[in-house]
Design a protein around this motif. Structure first.
Motif, PDB file in Angstrom:
ATOM      1  N   PRO B   9       3.172  -8.906  -1.282  1.00  0.00           N
ATOM      2  CA  PRO B   9       2.162  -8.783   0.064  1.00  0.00           C
ATOM      3  C   PRO B   9       1.281  -7.407  -0.419  1.00  0.00           C
ATOM      4  N   ALA B  10       1.376  -7.079  -1.511  1.00  0.00           N
ATOM      5  CA  ALA B  10       0.625  -5.655  -1.663  1.00  0.00           C
ATOM      6  C   ALA B  10      -0.738  -6.084  -2.111  1.00  0.00           C
ATOM      7  N   THR B  11      -1.223  -7.374  -2.340  1.00  0.00           N
ATOM      8  CA  THR B  11      -2.515  -7.824  -2.824  1.00  0.00           C
ATOM      9  C   THR B  11      -3.045  -8.104  -1.585  1.00  0.00           C
ATOM     10  N   GLU B  12      -2.484  -8.178  -0.413  1.00  0.00           N
ATOM     11  CA  GLU B  12      -3.148  -8.525   0.842  1.00  0.00           C
ATOM     12  C   GLU B  12      -4.456  -7.727   1.077  1.00  0.00           C
TER      13      GLU B  12
END
Lengths: 533, 181
Positions: B9-12
């Motif tokens: 999810p970090a790249t959200e």
């Protein structure tokens, strides 16, 4: 209760007239530079570091304490009064404050930010005075492998937490580590990565890298994409602070402090996370949920308090372990090193006078901020009105001055500009700058401890993990990584919500569209009605 | 090591795009990888004295080189998965539109002038030339007002640093003028 005596002795030092003067100068300079748009606390410290070089260490650190708190505080004035989106770190704090200012309650927003900073800063400094000596006493027992583990923890969390993706954070960290290796190996005297250039023989001064990455990099970044047109300042209007404001603010201040301080002490990427958690908490607990996104005072009070509380929290690992948890702390560490002082567990015993004078001046700086800032708000507004061409030409001048004043070397100036170019590239391609700074400053410490560990164990690498403390820290690395991804997901969700609100109220024809104003005016009426009760 | 895994999810928060990868972003990864290869090769040439203990001066540079190469690979993987670098925002930054290269070149010229002039002409004059050039580049008009601001600012700096803080700044032809030298 020896600590109380030491703290009182620290006050005795810090309250001497000449040191008090340095504290005032530090707070004023820190706030003035911190107010400038585009300049965060890390850059404020980097730019003003050379000014302290000719002072004795006590005076320098008293001034530093003032600059640190002043720089932290200065940013909130900018985000409340300047009607342009800032960087993501300040958006959480800025959102409600800026909306309040546009709704005619700018004065109340500034007041709750100032009072909240004071309350949180004071409570957090008390916590620092209590916690730090205890941590230092425990940390004396740590050996080289334990420090390697702590450095790894700091590297990974900083790289993973800051920036948009871990790949970009780690890239930035690797670049910082590379720059830290350039120069002469301290243990064997061998040249490394110097390309045979004598300039690089002694390594690159941390001040040059920090000023290059932050100040010159930012100036180039802004120059390449300058926002033209008039400066969209929101005038300060409304009542300063009513009983109603106080009733709605004091709980968020305390909650923000409780959230911010512990977050500051762990390597979680600095104050940003604390402000976001505080904002989420306040939104959940507020009885005025409908005002969030339109200028809710709780949304300024909580995050501002969390921001300042974590500023004090950051000093716990820095002073007791020599572990910087973000860019600002890394530059503080560089300042200590420039005086030949290595923060760590022995600091409280060997440099006891200096440390307690520093902590005492944090209390004093907090009071000075409260006394000076609200009366001086007119000056800060003038600072914000500074025409941008002069502002960024001035930043370049002072960046060059700071570097040139250290060694009167033209080669350093050229190096500064090259590093500035790298800083600009990082900003243009979405790489966070902070992990590079942490890698640069923590890298040599990590290497030294690593080599010491392996020298003691005669090359047996298992010595790195067999120390119980180190083993626990490596487990924490895993937990922190999972936790940080969870927190980032929550933050991403909140960011999305926040941006949606901001978009909804600003898209029709820009920030000053009539639609927006009428909606805000009705909010303003609603809140002035509450004030009258 | 999952730190370069960007499926999480970090790249959200990062910009996602299914379009082609911009060449400039690949170039950044290439530069990073190149730096890593240089570090690995150059680390091999670091002399190791006989007195060095188990871990000599080469080990850490090797590790840094490896980390640079790995992060370049990680970056390419991230790019393939749709991660795009986002221009960093700021109060005075307009993130729409491209970079103004002419302004950056003029700024570089102003800074180069400072580097060349500071020793022969002294801080006051050289820094004033740079300030005027930089301010003019960023839109300060007329140029002589920028020059006036620059001269006042740098005179104050010269006096403050040389007289009050005891820091050396070259005075150039103004050597001997009271308060400046």
């Amino acid at each position: 209760m020896g600590d109380v005596g030491a703290l009182l002795a620290g006050f005795e030092t810090a309250l001497q007239p000449q040191y008090l003067l340095f504290a005032v100068i530090g707070v004023l300079l820190g706030t003035a530079v911190g107010v400038l748009p585009g300049i965060g606390p890390a850059m404020t410290l980097a730019l003003l570091l050379p000014l302290t070089y000719s002072l004795d260490p006590t005076a320098a650190f008293i001034m530093f304490a003032g600059i640190y708190y002043g720089g932290m505080y200065g940013g909130s004035t900018t985000s409340i009064l300047l009607n342009t989106p800032g960087e993501s770190a300040s958006i959480i704090t800025a959102l409600e404050g800026n909306k309040m200012a546009k709704a005619g309650r700018g004065a109340a927003a500034l007041a709750t930010a100032a009072l909240g900073s004071f309350v949180a800063g004071t409570i957090a400094t008390v916590a620092l005075s209590l916690v730090a000596p205890t941590v230092a006493k425990l940390a004396v027992q740590l050996g080289p492998p334990d420090y390697v583990a702590l450095a790894v923890l700091a590297f990974l969390t900083v790289a993973a937490m800051l920036g948009s993706s871990p790949a970009r954070g780690i890239s930035s960290l690797a670049l910082g580590l590379f720059i830290s290796v350039i120069g002469t190996d301290s243990l064997t005297g061998q040249q490394r990565f110097t390309l045979g250039l004598p300039t690089l023989g002694d390594g690159i001064d941390i001040v040059i890298v920090a000023v290059g990455f932050f100040a010159v990099g930012e100036a180039l970044h802004v120059a390449s994409r300058l926002r033209r047109g008039p400066i969209p300042l929101v005038p300060i209007t409304g009542k300063w602070f009513t009983k109603q404001d106080f009733r709605r603010s004091w709980k968020p201040w305390l909650r923000g402090t409780v959230i911010g301080f512990p977050i500051g002490t762990i390597p979680a990427g600095g104050a940003e996370l604390g402000t976001f958690l505080s904002y989420a908490t306040e939104r959940k607990l507020s009885q005025h949920k409908e005002q969030f996104g339109h200028g809710a005072i709780e949304g300024v009070a909580g995050p501002e308090a969390a921001n300042n509380a974590s500023a004090a929290g950051v000093l716990v690992p820095l002073l007791t372990l020599g572990l910087p948890t973000g860019a600002t702390a890394a530059i503080m560490l560089a300042a200590f090193q420039s005086y030949g002082i290595q923060p760590g567990p022995t600091l409280f015993t060997e440099q006891s006078d200096l440390v307690w004078a520093l902590i005492a001046s944090l209390y004093i700086g907090n009071v000075l901020l409260l006394v000076l800032n609200l009366p001086l708000v007119g000056v800060w507004v003038k600072v914000l009105r500074l025409p941008r061409p002069y502002l960024y030409a001035g930043i370049l001048t002072f960046a060059a001055l700071g570097v040139y004043a250290v060694g009167a070397s033209v080669e350093d100036l050229v190096l500064l500009f090259i590093l500035g170019g790298i800083g600009w590239a990082m900003r243009s391609f979405g790489f966070p700058v902070a992990p590079a700074i942490v890698g640069l400053i923590l890298g040599p410490i990590a290497e030294e401890q690593l080599r010491r560990t392996l020298a003691i164990s005669q090359g047996d690498p298992t010595a790195l993990v067999t120390s119980p403390f180190a083993a626990v820290v490596y487990c924490l690395v895993v937990v922190a990584f999972v936790g940080s991804q969870w927190l980032k997901r929550r933050q991403a969700r909140l960011d999305a919500a926040v941006f949606a609100v901001a978009q909804a109220s600003t898209t029709p024809g820009g920030p000053t569209a009539p639609v927006d104003d009428s909606r805000l005016a009705s909010t303003a009426r609603a809140s002035s009605k509450e004030d009258g009760q | 090591m999952s730190t370069i895994d960007t499926s999480g999810p970090a790249t959200e928060r990062a910009a996602r795009s299914r379009g082609p990868i911009p060449k400039s972003e690949l170039a950044v990864a290439a530069v990073l990888g190149g730096l890593g290869v240089f570090a690995l090769v150059d680390a091999h040439t670091i002399a190791v004295p006989a007195s060095a203990s188990a871990v000599g001066p080469r080990a850490f540079p090797y590790a840094v080189g490896a980390l640079l190469v790995l992060s370049a690979v990680g970056l390419v993987i991230a790019l393939l998965r749709g991660d795009r670098g986002e221009v960093e925002g700021g109060e005075d930054v307009d993130t729409d539109g491209g970079a103004d290269w002419a302004a950056v070149l003029k700024l570089t010229g102003s800074f180069a002038a400072l580097c060349v002039l500071v020793e022969p002409l002294g801080w006051l004059i050289a820094a004033s030339v740079m300030f005027t050039g930089a301010a003019w580049t960023l839109g300060a008009r007329p140029w002589w007002r920028a020059l006036l601001v620059a001269l006042v600012l740098n005179t104050v700096v010269q006096i403050l640093f040389t007289q009050l803080l005891g820091v050396y700044l070259p005075a150039g032809p103004l050597e001997g003028v009271p308060g400046l030298g």
